[in-house]
Design a protein around this motif. Sequence first.
Motif, PDB file in Angstrom:
ATOM      1  N   GLU A   1       0.844  -1.213   0.000  1.00 11.20           N
ATOM      2  CA  GLU A   1       0.000   0.000   0.000  1.00 11.20           C
ATOM      3  C   GLU A   1       0.873   1.255   0.000  1.00 11.20           C
ATOM      4  O   GLU A   1       0.543   2.262  -0.632  1.00 11.20           O
ATOM      5  N   ARG A   2       1.977   1.184   0.732  1.00 11.59           N
ATOM      6  CA  ARG A   2       2.914   2.319   0.779  1.00 11.59           C
ATOM      7  C   ARG A   2       3.437   2.642  -0.617  1.00 11.59           C
ATOM      8  O   ARG A   2       3.539   3.805  -1.009  1.00 11.59           O
ATOM      9  N   LEU A   3       3.757   1.594  -1.390  1.00  6.53           N
ATOM     10  CA  LEU A   3       4.268   1.816  -2.754  1.00  6.53           C
ATOM     11  C   LEU A   3       3.204   2.500  -3.610  1.00  6.53           C
ATOM     12  O   LEU A   3       3.514   3.383  -4.415  1.00  6.53           O
TER      13      LEU A   3
ATOM     14  N   HIS B   1       9.505  -7.222  -1.901  1.00  9.93           N
ATOM     15  CA  HIS B   1      10.065  -8.573  -1.851  1.00  9.93           C
ATOM     16  C   HIS B   1       9.577  -9.283  -0.589  1.00  9.93           C
ATOM     17  O   HIS B   1       8.839 -10.248  -0.661  1.00  9.93           O
ATOM     18  N   HIS B   2       9.983  -8.763   0.559  1.00 12.11           N
ATOM     19  CA  HIS B   2       9.519  -9.330   1.829  1.00 12.11           C
ATOM     20  C   HIS B   2       8.484  -8.368   2.397  1.00 12.11           C
ATOM     21  O   HIS B   2       8.837  -7.275   2.848  1.00 12.11           O
ATOM     22  N   GLU B   3       7.213  -8.763   2.331  1.00 13.84           N
ATOM     23  CA  GLU B   3       6.132  -7.908   2.868  1.00 13.84           C
ATOM     24  C   GLU B   3       6.194  -8.018   4.396  1.00 13.84           C
ATOM     25  O   GLU B   3       5.639  -8.958   4.987  1.00 13.84           O
ATOM     26  N   THR B   4       6.888  -7.087   4.990  1.00  9.68           N
ATOM     27  CA  THR B   4       7.204  -7.168   6.417  1.00  9.68           C
ATOM     28  C   THR B   4       5.958  -7.119   7.303  1.00  9.68           C
ATOM     29  O   THR B   4       5.993  -7.555   8.454  1.00  9.68           O
ATOM     30  N   ALA B   5       4.867  -6.588   6.768  1.00  8.51           N
ATOM     31  CA  ALA B   5       3.649  -6.476   7.579  1.00  8.51           C
ATOM     32  C   ALA B   5       2.999  -7.839   7.819  1.00  8.51           C
ATOM     33  O   ALA B   5       2.334  -8.053   8.838  1.00  8.51           O
TER      34      ALA B   5
ATOM     35  N   THR C   1      17.044  -0.783  -0.827  1.00 12.12           N
ATOM     36  CA  THR C   1      17.045  -1.254   0.551  1.00 12.12           C
ATOM     37  C   THR C   1      17.435  -0.108   1.484  1.00 12.12           C
ATOM     38  O   THR C   1      17.679   1.009   1.029  1.00 12.12           O
ATOM     39  N   ALA C   2      17.461  -0.401   2.767  1.00 13.42           N
ATOM     40  CA  ALA C   2      17.845   0.594   3.774  1.00 13.42           C
ATOM     41  C   ALA C   2      18.800  -0.086   4.748  1.00 13.42           C
ATOM     42  O   ALA C   2      18.874  -1.314   4.801  1.00 13.42           O
ATOM     43  N   THR C   3      19.539   0.722   5.509  1.00 12.90           N
ATOM     44  CA  THR C   3      20.599   0.146   6.354  1.00 12.90           C
ATOM     45  C   THR C   3      20.094  -0.570   7.592  1.00 12.90           C
ATOM     46  O   THR C   3      20.820  -1.380   8.162  1.00 12.90           O
TER      47      THR C   3
HETATM   48  C1  LIG Z   1      10.662  -1.066   6.879  1.00 15.78           C
HETATM   49  C2  LIG Z   1      10.060  -1.152   5.527  1.00 15.78           C
HETATM   50  C3  LIG Z   1       9.762  -0.004   4.790  1.00 15.78           C
HETATM   51  C4  LIG Z   1       9.913   1.384   5.353  1.00 15.78           C
HETATM   52  O1  LIG Z   1      11.230   1.755   5.347  1.00 15.78           O
HETATM   53  P1  LIG Z   1      11.631   3.250   5.782  1.00 15.78           P
HETATM   54  O2  LIG Z   1      13.121   3.122   5.890  1.00 15.78           O
HETATM   55  O3  LIG Z   1      10.954   3.521   7.075  1.00 15.78           O
HETATM   56  O4  LIG Z   1      11.201   4.146   4.706  1.00 15.78           O
HETATM   57  C5  LIG Z   1       9.281  -0.149   3.511  1.00 15.78           C
HETATM   58  N1  LIG Z   1       9.093  -1.366   2.982  1.00 15.78           N
HETATM   59  C6  LIG Z   1       9.359  -2.501   3.667  1.00 15.78           C
HETATM   60  C7  LIG Z   1       9.113  -3.824   3.032  1.00 15.78           C
HETATM   61  C8  LIG Z   1       9.837  -2.416   4.968  1.00 15.78           C
HETATM   62  O5  LIG Z   1      10.079  -3.535   5.670  1.00 15.78           O
END
Ligand SMILES: *Cc1c(COP(=O)(O)O)cnc(C)c1O
Length: 380
Positions: free
Chosen positions: A91-93, A136-140, A186-188
């Motif tokens: 949904e965020r995307l 890829h990995h739907e963390t929710a 990705t993020a750190t």
């Molecule tokens: C954590 C997460 C995000 C959000 O990342 P931010 O660094 O807070 O923008 C987005 N997508 C997935 C799949 C996540 O796990």
Amino acid sequence: MTRHYKLFIPGPVSVDEDVLDAMSQPVMRHYGDEWLEIHNETLDLAKRVFQTQGDLFIVPGPGSAAMDMGLGSLLATGDKVVVGINGFFGERLAAIAQSYGLEVVPFTAELGRPLAPDALREILREKDARAVVVVHHETATTVMNPVKPLAEAAHEAGLPILVDAISSMGGVELPVDAWGVDICVTATNKCLECPPGLALISISPRAWEQVDQVENRHHGWYLNLKTWRQYRANWGAWHPSPVTLPTNNIVGLRVSLRKIVAEGLEARFARFVRISRAVRKGLGNVGFEMFVPDEFASPLTTAVKARPEFPVSEMLRWLAEERGILVGGGLEQLAGKIFRVGHLGKASTREYLMDFLFSVEEFLRLKGMGVPVGASFVGL
Ligand SMILES: *Cc1c(COP(=O)(O)O)cnc(C)c1O
């Protein structure tokens, strides 16, 4: 004094001391020879984790900033984009795409189930979309979406695919070039096991071609791939980015990436599989049921169903207050229905894992549920 918790949330994660030590060194310039050496080594290491020979940028900001950058650079206002949605981050995307005036064509799956490549093919036959974007990995929900066949379906239709790998890159197999992921983000602060602050984004030659074709003149300067490419091309020999970089974060990232590469990706991925299985088995031993069947469950985070005997929130509060352990709750529709246990960072250590399982047992005993001491460890 601030209390330090053990983080078992799906991110951020508890980070190793060597990464924190590296980050606490004196501030340095984000240009010049010394910096270039650090910056370029970090980029090379990141490319090994992404398994790409294409371009990659390290961008100050959260993961969402790089998704903004990818979508905003690759597509023009009014373009159609197919967005995979099977949870909160899908949904965020869609929300990011809409913020650029893109027309979102949703491609959905039930919560707790993965996106289906054949369903994507069907949608792509009907709609003249310009890109596909998936998590890829739907963390929710802790479901893994099958990126490889989804990328194949996008490419059959001649479209690039953007992948939100914010919670998967460095934790599970995702060879960017081999699978043809055109933009990968990705993020750190998840599988890369660093504090938050940086996003990483890779771009394939096919994606660059489209970036050069689109008319998106009003999609900003900072989060624009063209800006970053231009500075790398023109200033790369002394100042590789358009803006001041958080050098301490990048120095920390270098330490973490070195460790990831030294461990070896295969060995690392196998380790997360083992740890997630131990958590699933351990919680199963004391009566919990998993939210996602094993076949498409993530090895990085585990979603566990709430039980009728007590509200999830009561257990999470007790773990936080009495044991200093933070576990994730459910988001939106899943609030109160599941809790989510992260396996990243120190949560993957024996010490943290034993503490977590034992503390859950203690809570169950406190609630009068006859759980023998050590029951969760049987067969681990
Ligand atoms: C954590 C997460 C995000 C959000 O990342 P931010 O660094 O807070 O923008 C987005 N997508 C997935 C799949 C996540 O796990």
